[in-house]
Design a protein around this motif. Structure first.
Motif, PDB file in Angstrom:
ATOM      1  N   THR A  16      -4.667   8.260  -4.914  1.00 42.03           N
ATOM      2  CA  THR A  16      -5.768   7.565  -5.580  1.00 42.03           C
ATOM      3  C   THR A  16      -5.857   6.154  -5.018  1.00 42.03           C
ATOM      4  OG1 THR A  16      -5.455   8.836  -7.620  1.00 42.03           O
ATOM      5  CG2 THR A  16      -6.709   6.785  -7.782  1.00 42.03           C
ATOM      6  N   MET A  17      -7.049   5.784  -4.573  1.00 40.75           N
ATOM      7  CA  MET A  17      -7.289   4.472  -3.997  1.00 40.75           C
ATOM      8  C   MET A  17      -8.335   3.750  -4.839  1.00 40.75           C
ATOM      9  SD  MET A  17      -7.744   5.976  -0.138  1.00 40.75           S
ATOM     10  CE  MET A  17      -8.467   4.437   0.435  1.00 40.75           C
ATOM     11  N   THR A  18      -8.116   2.478  -5.092  1.00 40.77           N
ATOM     12  CA  THR A  18      -9.074   1.704  -5.889  1.00 40.77           C
ATOM     13  C   THR A  18      -9.309   0.338  -5.255  1.00 40.77           C
ATOM     14  OG1 THR A  18      -7.292   0.869  -7.309  1.00 40.77           O
ATOM     15  CG2 THR A  18      -8.489   2.818  -8.083  1.00 40.77           C
ATOM     16  N   THR A  54     -13.285   4.035  -6.750  1.00 37.20           N
ATOM     17  CA  THR A  54     -12.081   4.859  -6.698  1.00 37.20           C
ATOM     18  C   THR A  54     -12.309   6.019  -5.739  1.00 37.20           C
ATOM     19  OG1 THR A  54     -11.581   4.334  -9.013  1.00 37.20           O
ATOM     20  CG2 THR A  54     -10.419   6.216  -8.047  1.00 37.20           C
ATOM     21  N   VAL A  55     -11.342   6.245  -4.869  1.00 37.15           N
ATOM     22  CA  VAL A  55     -11.359   7.398  -3.966  1.00 37.15           C
ATOM     23  C   VAL A  55     -10.123   8.233  -4.248  1.00 37.15           C
ATOM     24  CG1 VAL A  55     -11.240   8.178  -1.567  1.00 37.15           C
ATOM     25  CG2 VAL A  55     -12.642   6.190  -2.162  1.00 37.15           C
ATOM     26  N   PHE A 102     -12.653  14.627  -0.387  1.00 34.19           N
ATOM     27  CA  PHE A 102     -12.355  13.466  -1.230  1.00 34.19           C
ATOM     28  C   PHE A 102     -13.549  13.165  -2.126  1.00 34.19           C
ATOM     29  CE2 PHE A 102     -14.118  11.909   2.726  1.00 34.19           C
ATOM     30  CZ  PHE A 102     -14.967  10.878   2.379  1.00 34.19           C
ATOM     31  N   VAL A 103     -13.270  12.506  -3.226  1.00 37.40           N
ATOM     32  CA  VAL A 103     -14.338  12.092  -4.137  1.00 37.40           C
ATOM     33  C   VAL A 103     -14.369  10.572  -4.201  1.00 37.40           C
ATOM     34  CG1 VAL A 103     -14.263  14.203  -5.501  1.00 37.40           C
ATOM     35  CG2 VAL A 103     -12.885  12.240  -6.203  1.00 37.40           C
ATOM     36  N   VAL A 104     -15.569  10.042  -4.292  1.00 36.47           N
ATOM     37  CA  VAL A 104     -15.774   8.607  -4.429  1.00 36.47           C
ATOM     38  C   VAL A 104     -16.436   8.365  -5.776  1.00 36.47           C
ATOM     39  CG1 VAL A 104     -16.863   6.541  -3.469  1.00 36.47           C
ATOM     40  CG2 VAL A 104     -16.090   8.386  -1.939  1.00 36.47           C
ATOM     41  N   GLU A 105     -15.771   7.605  -6.620  1.00 33.38           N
ATOM     42  CA  GLU A 105     -16.333   7.271  -7.937  1.00 33.38           C
ATOM     43  C   GLU A 105     -16.697   5.795  -7.955  1.00 33.38           C
ATOM     44  OE1 GLU A 105     -14.770   8.548 -12.146  1.00 33.38           O
ATOM     45  OE2 GLU A 105     -14.056   6.509 -11.735  1.00 33.38           O
ATOM     46  N   MET A 122     -20.184   9.886  -9.111  1.00 33.41           N
ATOM     47  CA  MET A 122     -19.123  10.477  -8.319  1.00 33.41           C
ATOM     48  C   MET A 122     -19.737  11.275  -7.184  1.00 33.41           C
ATOM     49  SD  MET A 122     -15.930  12.944  -9.354  1.00 33.41           S
ATOM     50  CE  MET A 122     -16.839  14.475  -9.091  1.00 33.41           C
ATOM     51  N   ILE A 123     -19.373  10.907  -5.964  1.00 34.79           N
ATOM     52  CA  ILE A 123     -19.884  11.566  -4.767  1.00 34.79           C
ATOM     53  C   ILE A 123     -18.736  12.348  -4.132  1.00 34.79           C
ATOM     54  CG2 ILE A 123     -21.027  11.244  -2.548  1.00 34.79           C
ATOM     55  CD1 ILE A 123     -22.061   8.553  -3.579  1.00 34.79           C
ATOM     56  N   SER A 124     -18.886  13.663  -4.051  1.00 31.06           N
ATOM     57  CA  SER A 124     -17.869  14.513  -3.430  1.00 31.06           C
ATOM     58  C   SER A 124     -18.181  14.669  -1.953  1.00 31.06           C
ATOM     59  CB  SER A 124     -17.821  15.888  -4.111  1.00 31.06           C
ATOM     60  OG  SER A 124     -17.495  15.753  -5.476  1.00 31.06           O
TER      61      SER A 124
END
Length: 216
Positions: free
Chosen positions: A62-64, A73-74, A105-108, A118-120
């Motif tokens: 998890t990356m923020t 958040t990724v 990966f998802v980008v929130e 949220m972009i998948s």
């Protein structure tokens, strides 16, 4: 060592029931495999994603980061993420690792009010990128958007998920990611990081298996 084309194990020599001889054979193999695989690249977080905070939970990362008023958040998972870098039947000299980790990966993107988008995404393979390359463009996209959700608070399984977009909206969503530095360079870094991290987890897995089979 692991190599391309090896997606599973042959079952021609499988024997059922307790078999200490088999355990000893596997232990001998593991001893050699661990030594070979442990020579892989070391991973240092400071060389990757310098503007992000990373948190690891086994195979999930998890990356923020903060960007003005947004919290971005990724999340990605290296399980089942390996892809062959070379065609097994190609008569070419290998340049680099035979496999790389290309996780989805998802980008929130969270706004101060709590509303989130949220972009998948998928990491486009090198060959797919070349196949879809637009001769009029200067750079082939390494990101493929597969779905988008917009919600407030916690994400629920009942949320609407948009998986089909018109071309203009799709390009605008890529721009949304680009403006937050989630672009081709980000994907290249993600692939490099996750390839080394997945390899570390694999070596640790081999060591755990060895400990298990060594216990009497």
């Amino acid at each position: 060592m692991r190599k391309f084309g090896c997606s599973g194990l042959s079952h021609s020599h499988v024997r059922f029931g307790a078999n200490k001889q088999t355990d000893e054979e596997i232990l001998t193999y593991l001893e050699k495999e661990i030594k070979e695989e442990a020579d892989g690249d070391a991973l240092s977080d400071k060389f990757y994603f310098t503007e992000w905070k990373l948190a690891k939970a086994e195979s999930e990362i998890t990356m923020t980061k903060k960007l003005q008023s947004e919290t971005i958040t990724v999340i990605f998972n290296v399980n089942d993420s390996l892809e062959d870098n070379y065609d097994e039947y190609e008569n070419v000299d290998l340049d680099g690792p035979p496999m790389s980790s290309r996780p989805s990966f998802v980008v929130e993107i969270a706004k101060p009010s709590g509303i989130k988008m949220m972009i998948s995404c998928e990491c486009v393979s090198d060959q797919e990128s070349l196949d879809s390359f637009d001769k009029n463009s200067t750079n082939a996209d390494q990101i493929e958007i597969t779905s988008v959700q917009v919600y407030k608070g916690e994400r629920l399984p009942t949320n609407f998920v948009c998986q089909k977009f018109d071309e203009m909206l799709y390009e605008k969503l890529l721009n949304v990611l680009e403006e937050r530095n989630i672009n081709n360079q980000f994907v290249s870094e993600l692939i490099s990081y996750s390839t080394v991290y997945e390899h570390q987890l694999y070596v640790d897995f081999l060591k755990k298996m060895k400990r298990h089979l060594s216990e009497k």
